[in-house]
Every structure is written in C-alpha cells, then in structure tokens.
Scaffold this motif. Sequence first.
Motif, PDB file in Angstrom:
ATOM      1  N   LEU A 139      94.030  25.663-165.156  1.00 55.80           N
ATOM      2  CA  LEU A 139      93.759  24.230-164.347  1.00 55.80           C
ATOM      3  C   LEU A 139      93.722  23.123-165.616  1.00 55.80           C
ATOM      4  CD1 LEU A 139      93.686  22.520-162.220  1.00 55.80           C
ATOM      5  CD2 LEU A 139      91.466  23.193-162.089  1.00 55.80           C
ATOM      6  N   THR A 140      92.877  23.302-166.616  1.00 51.98           N
ATOM      7  CA  THR A 140      92.520  22.397-167.562  1.00 51.98           C
ATOM      8  C   THR A 140      93.756  22.006-168.481  1.00 51.98           C
ATOM      9  OG1 THR A 140      90.247  22.876-167.772  1.00 51.98           O
ATOM     10  CG2 THR A 140      90.994  21.544-169.624  1.00 51.98           C
ATOM     11  N   VAL A 141      94.276  22.945-168.995  1.00 53.40           N
ATOM     12  CA  VAL A 141      95.659  22.630-169.857  1.00 53.40           C
ATOM     13  C   VAL A 141      96.807  21.998-168.868  1.00 53.40           C
ATOM     14  CG1 VAL A 141      95.074  23.836-171.686  1.00 53.40           C
ATOM     15  CG2 VAL A 141      96.137  24.986-169.964  1.00 53.40           C
ATOM     16  N   GLY A 181     106.477  17.769-175.508  1.00 53.50           N
ATOM     17  CA  GLY A 181     107.187  18.189-174.438  1.00 53.50           C
ATOM     18  C   GLY A 181     107.372  19.577-174.503  1.00 53.50           C
ATOM     19  N   LEU A 182     107.710  20.289-175.443  1.00 53.24           N
ATOM     20  CA  LEU A 182     107.819  21.796-175.800  1.00 53.24           C
ATOM     21  C   LEU A 182     106.227  22.360-175.524  1.00 53.24           C
ATOM     22  CD1 LEU A 182     109.630  21.846-179.180  1.00 53.24           C
ATOM     23  CD2 LEU A 182     110.631  22.288-176.845  1.00 53.24           C
ATOM     24  N   GLY A 183     105.247  21.872-175.811  1.00 48.71           N
ATOM     25  CA  GLY A 183     103.910  22.444-175.698  1.00 48.71           C
ATOM     26  C   GLY A 183     103.679  22.422-174.122  1.00 48.71           C
ATOM     27  N   SER A 184     103.883  21.256-173.490  1.00 49.74           N
ATOM     28  CA  SER A 184     103.447  21.022-172.216  1.00 49.74           C
ATOM     29  C   SER A 184     104.311  22.085-171.271  1.00 49.74           C
ATOM     30  CB  SER A 184     104.024  19.506-171.928  1.00 49.74           C
ATOM     31  OG  SER A 184     103.920  19.380-170.357  1.00 49.74           O
ATOM     32  N   PRO A 213      89.942  16.783-177.494  1.00 49.67           N
ATOM     33  CA  PRO A 213      88.692  17.574-177.121  1.00 49.67           C
ATOM     34  C   PRO A 213      88.750  18.448-175.758  1.00 49.67           C
ATOM     35  CG  PRO A 213      88.466  15.311-176.895  1.00 49.67           C
ATOM     36  CD  PRO A 213      89.633  15.320-177.475  1.00 49.67           C
ATOM     37  N   VAL A 214      89.532  17.900-174.990  1.00 49.92           N
ATOM     38  CA  VAL A 214      89.719  18.532-173.617  1.00 49.92           C
ATOM     39  C   VAL A 214      90.495  19.943-173.938  1.00 49.92           C
ATOM     40  CG1 VAL A 214      90.484  18.359-171.393  1.00 49.92           C
ATOM     41  CG2 VAL A 214      89.436  16.664-172.593  1.00 49.92           C
ATOM     42  N   GLY A 215      91.580  19.802-174.708  1.00 50.07           N
ATOM     43  CA  GLY A 215      92.435  20.830-175.080  1.00 50.07           C
ATOM     44  C   GLY A 215      91.769  22.086-175.710  1.00 50.07           C
ATOM     45  N   LEU A 216      91.050  21.478-176.628  1.00 51.48           N
ATOM     46  CA  LEU A 216      90.205  22.639-177.589  1.00 51.48           C
ATOM     47  C   LEU A 216      89.329  23.488-176.789  1.00 51.48           C
ATOM     48  CD1 LEU A 216      89.593  20.627-180.920  1.00 51.48           C
ATOM     49  CD2 LEU A 216      90.932  22.484-180.568  1.00 51.48           C
ATOM     50  N   GLN A 236     102.757  24.831-168.870  1.00 51.30           N
ATOM     51  CA  GLN A 236     102.821  24.829-167.465  1.00 51.30           C
ATOM     52  C   GLN A 236     103.453  26.187-166.825  1.00 51.30           C
ATOM     53  OE1 GLN A 236     101.609  22.244-165.454  1.00 51.30           O
ATOM     54  NE2 GLN A 236     101.530  20.817-166.776  1.00 51.30           N
ATOM     55  N   LEU A 237     104.543  26.600-167.782  1.00 54.80           N
ATOM     56  CA  LEU A 237     105.276  27.640-167.137  1.00 54.80           C
ATOM     57  C   LEU A 237     104.424  28.779-167.388  1.00 54.80           C
ATOM     58  CD1 LEU A 237     107.941  29.070-166.422  1.00 54.80           C
ATOM     59  CD2 LEU A 237     108.595  28.993-168.848  1.00 54.80           C
ATOM     60  N   MET A 238     103.837  28.963-168.536  1.00 61.02           N
ATOM     61  CA  MET A 238     102.905  30.315-168.951  1.00 61.02           C
ATOM     62  C   MET A 238     101.656  30.251-167.992  1.00 61.02           C
ATOM     63  SD  MET A 238     104.541  32.155-171.124  1.00 61.02           S
ATOM     64  CE  MET A 238     106.007  31.574-170.365  1.00 61.02           C
ATOM     65  N   SER A 239     101.051  29.055-167.586  1.00 64.15           N
ATOM     66  CA  SER A 239     100.032  29.294-166.684  1.00 64.15           C
ATOM     67  C   SER A 239     100.409  29.970-165.143  1.00 64.15           C
ATOM     68  CB  SER A 239      99.528  27.738-166.306  1.00 64.15           C
ATOM     69  OG  SER A 239      99.126  27.248-167.474  1.00 64.15           O
TER      70      SER A 239
END
Length: 499
Positions: free
Chosen positions: A16-18, A108-111, A171-174, A115-118
């Motif tokens: 949810l966070t990422v 964008g690639l990371g996003s 920081p949130v992503g870590l 989303q998809l792998m979540s």
Amino acid sequence: MTLSPARVRILVAALLTVSFLGALDHTVVSTSLATIAGDLGALEHMSWIVVGYTLAATAMLPVLGKLGDIVGPRRVFLVSIVAFLVASLLCGFAPDLGWLIAARVLQGLGSAGIQLMSQTIIARVTSPRQRPRYMAIIGAAFPVAIVVGPVVGGLITDYWGWSWVFWINIPVGLVALALALIALPRLPGGAHPRFDIPGSVVFTGALLALVLAVTWIGDETLRPVALVCAVVAIIGILALVFIERRAIAPILPPRIFRNRTILACLGLSLIIGAGLFAVVAYVPTYVQMAYRTTATVSGLVPIATVLGMLVSNLLTGWLVSRSGRYRAYPIIGTALGAGGLGVMAALPVGAPLWVPMVVMAIVGIGTGSFMNLIFAVVQSAAARDDLGAVTATTNLVRQVGSAVGTAVIGGVVGFGVAANLPGGLDADTLTPAAVRSAPAGLQAEVAAVYHDVFGPVFLGLAIVYACGLVIALLLPAGRLSDETPAPLPTPSDVDRQPA
C-alpha cells in the motif's frame, strides 16, 4: 501459499505504501509544473515532465508483467522500488529539463513495476476469495492520491522547494522497501524461460506511437506528426499479431483472449479508463466556467467523485471476500455510472453546485464497485504462469482508454467552446478569473456555452457506461474459491499458519 496474518498485514502495508507513492507521483507533480519549468527555463516543454513519466509507465506494463511471470514478481518489485527511489533522487537534483525528463522516465518505469507487481504479488500469496479485500486496500491508493496530491504538491513547493516533491519519496520508500524485504516471500517464476524480445520491442514501439498520436492530435502544429504516429501504431499492431502468433512465449499470450471472463474484465477496465478517468480531468474546468466558481470550489466535485469511489471500492472488496460472488457489482456499478452521467448531461443551467457533487459521487460509487474487483476476477480466470501478463494487460487497457478518452474529450471541448464563444472572446486566452470579472451578462453567456458543450460529452460518457453494462451482463457468473495458490518449493519462506 499460506502466510501468517501478521506477515500478510506487514506485506499489505508495504504494498500500500509504495503503491501510494507511485499513484501520488501522478498528481503531486502537476501542482509544481509551472515552478519547475520556470526554474529550469523550459516553460514551452513542461508537459514532457508528465508525458515522459506516463509514456514509460504505460508502455512497459506488458514487458514488466511478462518479466514477473518469468523471474518472479518479488525480484521485479524490489528492483522497481529501487529504480523509483533512485529516479526520485535524480529528479530533485535535475539541473535542466533533459535531465529531469530522463529521470522521470526512469521513475515511470519504477512506478509501473511497483503498481503491477503489487497486484501480482497479492494474487500469488492469497486465495481468490481473499484477493478482492486486499486489492481494494491497495487500490485505495489511487483515489486518495487524487484528493491529497495537488494539496501536498502545492504545500511542498511553497515551503520546501520543488525538489522535495521528489525527495519526499525517499524516506517513505525506504521504509516500504524494508517492510517488503521482511514480509515478501520468494516467489519463483513459473512461465516459459524464453523472453519474447521481438514482440516486446514491436509492442512498446506501437504503444508509444499510439499514446503520442492521441496526445498530439489536438495540437494543430503537431497534428501531422500525430498522424504519422497513428500510422506507425497501426503497422506495429498488425506486425505484433503476426509475431505473437508464432512466438514460443508471447508477451501477450493469445490464450488469455480466448477466455470470456478475461475479455469481459478487459472491457470493463477500458470503460473505467475511457469513462471516468478521462472526464475527471475536465470536471473542474466545467464547474469553474458553467458554475462560475473559484478553482478551490471547483475541486469539490471531483473530490465527491473520488470519495464515492473510495468508499464503494473498500465496501465491495469486503463483501466479495465474504461471499465470493462478484457478478452483480459490475452490473450495478455500470448502471449507476450510466445513470449518473446521463443526469449530468440533463442538468439545467444554474443548478446548485451540490447537485453535480451528489451526481458525480454516485458515478464514483458505481465505478468504485468494480474498479479493483476486476483484477481479482481476471486473475482467478488466468493460469498461474499468466498472472503477470493478464494483470498488466488489464492495467494497460485502462491506461490506453484513459489516454484516448482524454484526447477525445479535450478535442470536443476545445472545438465546441471556440466555435460558440461570444464575439471578442478568445478560447485560447480565456480563464475562469477573467470570466468572473466580466459583466454578468457575459458570464451567463460563457456559462451557457460550457454547459451546452459538456452536455453531449456527459451523454457520450453515459453511452460508454451503458456499453459497460452490456459487457457486465456478459460476464460469466462464478464464485471465487477459497483455494490457496500452490506452495512454493522453498518451505523456509512460508509460514504454515492460516491467513
């Protein structure tokens, strides 16, 4: 696979966070665009800050989905988080527009991977009956991001500087990365180990051409280039059909398009993209001009829409997880959407502002009732080896529908307003503030023009949702099972306690 309740909660919190970070990046940057472009001296090209991100996030969905099937979603997910965080760091240090656009493409690639792998990870670690509830929780990131993104972006830009719009992700992503490393089990790939490189290249090129074509078609100076892109997209799609029919492990397995449940879910995903996501971008303009409100007040209508979507998304996920039955929700949802947009088309000039707020909240409730549910349904209909591909395709159809719908609505509104404005007014320079400062009679004329132009737009979208109702009625009845996915070959990564 069965995970302990505690481990599932930690995993869902990380996902949810990422997912929220990825969704927030679509909205938070929009508030800072003018400031960023002004500081970098590139106002005329500032749209590429958004376009580069969107193109990368859309075009790579099938590639990332197939990679997740081959190497396992855990690896793709973790690499995507790292790429997103590195790109966020680079965005904040951008000395010029070229650097920023390149970093936004990586972001964008990371996003897209996040989303998809979540969604794919949830499908791998939960039973079909459990998925709607968890999909609803993770899917709540998008409507929340729509509401808070512009506000957060504005506050950060005003008080910290635009670089922190990107750096706040780190920081949130870590923290989310640490939670994922703790809770996410090893999820080996089960698909054919060979990757469809020709299909991936052709598909990515055709999709990029298609998105650019619908993005540029409304600009007179770029229209010739848009037409060339459209031709390239058509040729690419025809070539892709030829390649995929002969590929050993196609990036878009043809077998998924022979499943009636999957086809119905893809159709419903298209309806959401073309029907709601496209119009939400234009509702504030409609409210400001037709109701003569400020930008702040005009945000109340999309906020009502999103809140309706959020509530119904969470409620539907809970209800379907209890019963396992899902077919009624897309039927009711598309009917509510069609009815609500039909009412929007029929609203008289001068109706109180609370009326479109209530009506669009109903549209949001209808859309939210199947917005994330269809991912659980489509995954239950697909083979384990195709989970990533079918999830990516469902996301992709929605994104393309949104891009095409946005371009069509923008073209219709732009042409209609320019053709019907009173003499002496230029549609290219007309602003809500200028209208509010004009004489009362002129304000009423402009309001009537926008009301008359948006009426057919809402009616057309109501027809789109009516088509969605037909698709929902064709969705085969079924019940999500309580069977958990097959256990992994590494028992050390699996907690045997029931979820």
